[in-house]
Motif scaffolding. Structure first.
Motif, PDB file in Angstrom:
ATOM      1  N   ALA A 148      -0.601   3.359  -4.025  1.00  0.00           N
ATOM      2  CA  ALA A 148      -0.753   2.184  -4.727  1.00  0.00           C
ATOM      3  C   ALA A 148      -0.974   0.874  -3.868  1.00  0.00           C
ATOM      4  CB  ALA A 148       0.540   2.270  -5.749  1.00  0.00           C
ATOM      5  N   ILE A 149      -0.197   0.842  -2.963  1.00  0.00           N
ATOM      6  CA  ILE A 149      -0.150  -0.431  -2.485  1.00  0.00           C
ATOM      7  C   ILE A 149      -1.502  -0.605  -1.604  1.00  0.00           C
ATOM      8  CG2 ILE A 149       0.566  -1.737  -0.296  1.00  0.00           C
ATOM      9  CD1 ILE A 149       3.472  -0.751  -1.038  1.00  0.00           C
ATOM     10  N   ASN A 150      -2.051   0.532  -0.911  1.00  0.00           N
ATOM     11  CA  ASN A 150      -3.405   0.734  -0.278  1.00  0.00           C
ATOM     12  C   ASN A 150      -4.531   0.197  -1.218  1.00  0.00           C
ATOM     13  OD1 ASN A 150      -2.686   0.824   2.412  1.00  0.00           O
ATOM     14  ND2 ASN A 150      -2.256   3.153   2.018  1.00  0.00           N
ATOM     15  N   LYS A 151      -4.304   0.415  -2.499  1.00  0.00           N
ATOM     16  CA  LYS A 151      -5.397   0.512  -3.350  1.00  0.00           C
ATOM     17  C   LYS A 151      -5.590  -1.089  -3.705  1.00  0.00           C
ATOM     18  CE  LYS A 151      -5.515   4.672  -6.038  1.00  0.00           C
ATOM     19  NZ  LYS A 151      -5.040   5.419  -7.399  1.00  0.00           N
ATOM     20  N   ILE A 152      -4.195  -1.903  -3.900  1.00  0.00           N
ATOM     21  CA  ILE A 152      -4.398  -3.154  -4.059  1.00  0.00           C
ATOM     22  C   ILE A 152      -4.706  -3.898  -2.789  1.00  0.00           C
ATOM     23  CG2 ILE A 152      -2.496  -5.121  -4.210  1.00  0.00           C
ATOM     24  CD1 ILE A 152      -0.709  -3.482  -5.611  1.00  0.00           C
ATOM     25  N   LEU A 153      -4.435  -3.649  -1.727  1.00  0.00           N
ATOM     26  CA  LEU A 153      -4.900  -4.174  -0.601  1.00  0.00           C
ATOM     27  C   LEU A 153      -6.512  -3.968  -0.092  1.00  0.00           C
ATOM     28  CD1 LEU A 153      -2.156  -3.349   1.885  1.00  0.00           C
ATOM     29  CD2 LEU A 153      -2.665  -5.285   1.151  1.00  0.00           C
ATOM     30  N   ASN A 154      -6.855  -2.895  -0.673  1.00  0.00           N
ATOM     31  CA  ASN A 154      -8.540  -2.610  -0.579  1.00  0.00           C
ATOM     32  C   ASN A 154      -9.143  -3.520  -1.514  1.00  0.00           C
ATOM     33  OD1 ASN A 154      -8.064  -0.834   1.461  1.00  0.00           O
ATOM     34  ND2 ASN A 154      -8.135   1.119  -0.236  1.00  0.00           N
ATOM     35  N   ARG A 155      -8.579  -3.995  -2.571  1.00  0.00           N
ATOM     36  CA  ARG A 155      -9.266  -4.696  -3.505  1.00  0.00           C
ATOM     37  C   ARG A 155      -9.449  -6.211  -2.809  1.00  0.00           C
ATOM     38  NH1 ARG A 155      -6.494  -2.050  -7.429  1.00  0.00           N
ATOM     39  NH2 ARG A 155      -4.990  -3.705  -7.904  1.00  0.00           N
ATOM     40  N   ALA A 156      -8.631  -6.615  -1.804  1.00  0.00           N
ATOM     41  CA  ALA A 156      -8.550  -7.896  -1.253  1.00  0.00           C
ATOM     42  C   ALA A 156      -9.912  -8.406  -0.306  1.00  0.00           C
ATOM     43  CB  ALA A 156      -7.437  -8.203  -0.384  1.00  0.00           C
ATOM     44  N   TYR A 173       5.124  -6.460   5.158  1.00  0.00           N
ATOM     45  CA  TYR A 173       6.215  -5.796   5.535  1.00  0.00           C
ATOM     46  C   TYR A 173       7.209  -5.988   4.371  1.00  0.00           C
ATOM     47  CZ  TYR A 173      10.756  -5.169   7.972  1.00  0.00           C
ATOM     48  OH  TYR A 173      11.657  -4.649   8.498  1.00  0.00           O
ATOM     49  N   ILE A 174       7.650  -4.941   3.977  1.00  0.00           N
ATOM     50  CA  ILE A 174       8.598  -5.017   2.671  1.00  0.00           C
ATOM     51  C   ILE A 174       9.876  -4.018   2.941  1.00  0.00           C
ATOM     52  CG2 ILE A 174       8.762  -4.360   0.165  1.00  0.00           C
ATOM     53  CD1 ILE A 174       5.589  -4.411  -0.030  1.00  0.00           C
ATOM     54  N   LYS A 175      10.841  -4.669   2.835  1.00  0.00           N
ATOM     55  CA  LYS A 175      12.080  -3.868   3.245  1.00  0.00           C
ATOM     56  C   LYS A 175      13.187  -3.958   1.958  1.00  0.00           C
ATOM     57  CE  LYS A 175      15.607  -3.107   6.728  1.00  0.00           C
ATOM     58  NZ  LYS A 175      16.258  -3.315   7.829  1.00  0.00           N
ATOM     59  N   ASN A 176      13.678  -3.070   1.728  1.00  0.00           N
ATOM     60  CA  ASN A 176      14.885  -3.093   0.699  1.00  0.00           C
ATOM     61  C   ASN A 176      16.105  -3.376   1.481  1.00  0.00           C
ATOM     62  OD1 ASN A 176      16.944  -2.465  -1.123  1.00  0.00           O
ATOM     63  ND2 ASN A 176      15.552  -1.314  -2.218  1.00  0.00           N
ATOM     64  N   ILE A 177      16.441  -4.630   1.738  1.00  0.00           N
ATOM     65  CA  ILE A 177      17.887  -4.923   2.404  1.00  0.00           C
ATOM     66  C   ILE A 177      19.094  -4.402   1.774  1.00  0.00           C
ATOM     67  CG2 ILE A 177      16.675  -6.710   3.775  1.00  0.00           C
ATOM     68  CD1 ILE A 177      18.176  -8.556   1.941  1.00  0.00           C
ATOM     69  N   SER A 178      19.053  -4.015   0.441  1.00  0.00           N
ATOM     70  CA  SER A 178      20.234  -3.607  -0.364  1.00  0.00           C
ATOM     71  C   SER A 178      20.552  -2.075   0.003  1.00  0.00           C
ATOM     72  CB  SER A 178      19.988  -3.674  -1.889  1.00  0.00           C
ATOM     73  OG  SER A 178      19.789  -4.938  -2.425  1.00  0.00           O
ATOM     74  N   LYS A 179      19.306  -1.239   0.208  1.00  0.00           N
ATOM     75  CA  LYS A 179      19.314   0.171   0.689  1.00  0.00           C
ATOM     76  C   LYS A 179      18.990   0.483   1.985  1.00  0.00           C
ATOM     77  CE  LYS A 179      18.624   2.346  -3.924  1.00  0.00           C
ATOM     78  NZ  LYS A 179      18.778   1.246  -4.766  1.00  0.00           N
ATOM     79  N   GLN A 180      18.731  -0.642   2.976  1.00  0.00           N
ATOM     80  CA  GLN A 180      18.396  -0.690   4.278  1.00  0.00           C
ATOM     81  C   GLN A 180      17.190   0.256   4.382  1.00  0.00           C
ATOM     82  OE1 GLN A 180      19.160  -2.296   7.083  1.00  0.00           O
ATOM     83  NE2 GLN A 180      19.732  -3.856   5.460  1.00  0.00           N
ATOM     84  N   ASN A 181      16.189   0.162   3.910  1.00  0.00           N
ATOM     85  CA  ASN A 181      14.962   0.979   4.079  1.00  0.00           C
ATOM     86  C   ASN A 181      13.833   0.219   3.930  1.00  0.00           C
ATOM     87  OD1 ASN A 181      15.460   1.459   1.115  1.00  0.00           O
ATOM     88  ND2 ASN A 181      13.484   2.275   1.492  1.00  0.00           N
ATOM     89  N   VAL A 182      12.751   0.460   4.921  1.00  0.00           N
ATOM     90  CA  VAL A 182      11.384  -0.193   4.937  1.00  0.00           C
ATOM     91  C   VAL A 182      10.537   0.422   3.996  1.00  0.00           C
ATOM     92  CG1 VAL A 182       9.370  -0.677   6.142  1.00  0.00           C
ATOM     93  CG2 VAL A 182      11.496  -0.700   7.360  1.00  0.00           C
ATOM     94  N   VAL A 183      10.208  -0.297   2.811  1.00  0.00           N
ATOM     95  CA  VAL A 183       9.450   0.194   1.797  1.00  0.00           C
ATOM     96  C   VAL A 183       7.977   0.425   2.276  1.00  0.00           C
ATOM     97  CG1 VAL A 183       8.711  -0.269  -0.434  1.00  0.00           C
ATOM     98  CG2 VAL A 183      10.833  -0.666   0.032  1.00  0.00           C
ATOM     99  N   PHE A 184       7.684  -0.516   2.895  1.00  0.00           N
ATOM    100  CA  PHE A 184       6.209  -0.585   3.410  1.00  0.00           C
ATOM    101  C   PHE A 184       5.783  -1.477   4.706  1.00  0.00           C
ATOM    102  CE2 PHE A 184       1.580  -1.667   3.384  1.00  0.00           C
ATOM    103  CZ  PHE A 184       0.819  -0.054   3.135  1.00  0.00           C
ATOM    104  N   SER A 185       4.981  -0.934   5.498  1.00  0.00           N
ATOM    105  CA  SER A 185       4.650  -1.754   6.519  1.00  0.00           C
ATOM    106  C   SER A 185       3.379  -1.424   6.915  1.00  0.00           C
ATOM    107  CB  SER A 185       5.806  -1.815   7.921  1.00  0.00           C
ATOM    108  OG  SER A 185       5.935  -0.528   8.334  1.00  0.00           O
ATOM    109  N   TYR A 186       2.656  -2.782   7.519  1.00  0.00           N
ATOM    110  CA  TYR A 186       1.279  -2.489   8.022  1.00  0.00           C
ATOM    111  C   TYR A 186       0.877  -3.635   9.065  1.00  0.00           C
ATOM    112  CZ  TYR A 186      -3.594  -1.857   8.428  1.00  0.00           C
ATOM    113  OH  TYR A 186      -4.927  -1.885   8.843  1.00  0.00           O
TER     114      TYR A 186
END
Length: 463
Positions: A21-29, A39-52
């Motif tokens: 889903a994220i890559n589809k958004i990025l490809n449109r750019a 870089y997206i990180k959920n700091i409440s759950k301490q997990n990296v959601v997406f990074s490139y």
């Protein structure tokens, strides 16, 4: 075992679905794959959601202000206030000063025309009205700084003003354009007798969208008078507009304003107005002005992307810590070393300008994300987050994302110079988790990526 395999399969499928889903958004750019990072990180759950490309350093433009303001709060404290001292050498008798009046500047970038008027009024109330000597502006706190080249060809625009120990009105004059009886009227604030405005603007009927780019202006100083000649067009649809321009020299504007206000309050000056970068000793203090606290000033820096304030803040951090020499490069190095000692990972940081108004500045999105995460757990978290624009509500994001679900739920700093677009900050998602979000693009099409950024921010809020 089958249940565990099924759970793992479902989890990996969901993760890949999210990534897709994220890559589809990025490809449109239509951005080159090597020219952006996310870089997206959920700091409440301490997990990296997406990074490139999160470890590849990019120019962050004004997003660099996150580093400057975080460092300011950490190294100076939210209670910090800039001071401007009024000193004198000589003797005072019957409101006459037989000697020199000295303005000792400490880098306050927020000093206004009204502040200067108040300072002068207070000094005169303390017993100095007539100066039989010179007025000296002591700028030894920063020393003589080398002017950095403008980031673009608009060197007179307010965002390109260089830092300095003593500035008033961010070293700019406000020009107001209005239409009266089918004629264009130009007013200046403050009015300065050594500034002459020549109006060659043409009134048009073509629309007001690009009114600033439609203005032409030439500046020339003859003897002690600065002439600004406006040309180009001003459209009827504009009705009334304002622009701040730095049209007078870095020393001449404060001198002209001080002289005007001193005399306006009934004073006189027998001597000259001078600047010095050497510390003046054996002085007596008559008055001290203090700025608003840094906890409030950082809001100006981040919400409205005030470049001069950010640049003076960077230099102030070094100067207050007895740094030498005082340069923007040295201040950038000092901040990097100081924050890394405080366990803020910024190994990718290259900083030579507190505002991010530089082609040499670099940082990777993982480091910025780490700084944001660290700031969220720090004592001064409320001051830091409150300084960021709230999407769809205020600052540079007031008109952005109003119709998105994320509106009101994200505090983000934007940055943009030619071929650079970035946005970073906090998203308080629909599940009440806190996520740090960093997107940086250095690409010929970077400045066309705001719609893609909004889609990524919306996705981060909803997922």
């Amino acid at each position: 075992m089958r249940i565990l395999i099924l759970i793992y399969a479902l989890w990996t499928h969901a993760a890949f679905a999210d990534t897709n889903a994220i890559n589809k958004i990025l490809n449109r750019a239509e951005l080159s794959k090597e020219n952006y990072s996310l870089y997206i990180k959920n700091i409440s759950k301490q997990n990296v959601v997406f990074s490139y490309n999160e470890q590849k350093a990019f120019n962050p433009a004004s997003v660099m202000k996150l580093v400057t303001t975080y460092a300011g709060l950490q190294l100076l404290g939210p209670q910090f206030q800039w001071k401007t001292e009024v000193l004198y050498k000589g003797a005072i008798k019957n409101k006459h000063l037989y000697g020199n009046l000295i303005i000792k500047a400490y880098g306050d970038p927020t000093l206004t025309y009204a502040d200067l008027s108040e300072i002068i009024e207070k000094v005169q109330q303390q017993g100095i009205l007539h100066i039989h000597g010179n007025v000296i502006f002591d700028e030894s706190f920063f020393g003589k700084l080398e002017d950095q080249d403008a980031i673009d060809d608009k060197k007179y625009r307010a965002y390109n003003v260089n830092p300095k120990s003593f500035v008033v009105n961010e070293n700019t004059v406000n020009f107001k354009f209005s239409i009266i009886n089918e004629k264009i009227k130009i007013q200046t604030f403050p009015e300065i007798k050594t500034l002459k405005v020549i109006n060659h603007l043409k009134l048009t009927d073509q629309g007001c969208n690009d009114w600033k780019d439609s203005l032409g202006y030439e500046i020339e100083t003859k003897l002690n008078v600065t002439e600004i000649k406006f040309s180009g067009r001003f459209d009827k649809a504009c009705e009334s507009k304002n622009i701040d321009l730095s049209v007078m020299g870095i020393d001449r504007l404060p001198q002209a304003l001080f002289e005007k206000l001193w005399k306006l309050h009934g004073g006189s000056v027998e001597g000259e107005f001078k600047n010095t970068y050497q510390h003046i000793t054996d002085t007596l203090k008559i008055y001290e002005h203090q700025s608003r606290p840094l906890s409030l000033v950082v809001r100006d820096v981040n919400k409205y992307s005030q470049n001069l304030i950010a640049r003076n803040l960077l230099l102030t951090i070094l100067a207050e810590n007895n740094g030498n020499p005082i340069t923007e490069n040295e201040a950038g190095r000092f901040i990097k070393e100081s924050l890394m000692k405080g366990k803020v990972n910024l190994d990718s940081l290259e900083m030579d300008n507190g505002a991010g108004l530089s082609r040499n500045a670099k940082v990777n999105s993982e480091n910025l994300g780490f700084l944001l995460e660290k700031a969220y757990t720090d004592t001064y978290m409320p001051e830091f987050i409150a300084s960021l624009p709230n999407i769809g509500i205020d600052g540079t994001l007031k008109s952005r994302g109003k119709k998105l679900s994320v509106a009101k739920h994200a505090y983000l700093k934007t940055g943009s110079i030619q071929n650079v677009s970035a946005i970073a900050g906090y998203i308080f998602d629909k599940n009440n988790d806190v996520k740090v979000f960093v997107f940086i693009a250095n690409d010929p099409k970077a400045n066309e990526s705001s719609k893609i950024q909004d889609e990524l921010i919306e996705w981060t809020y909803l997922n």
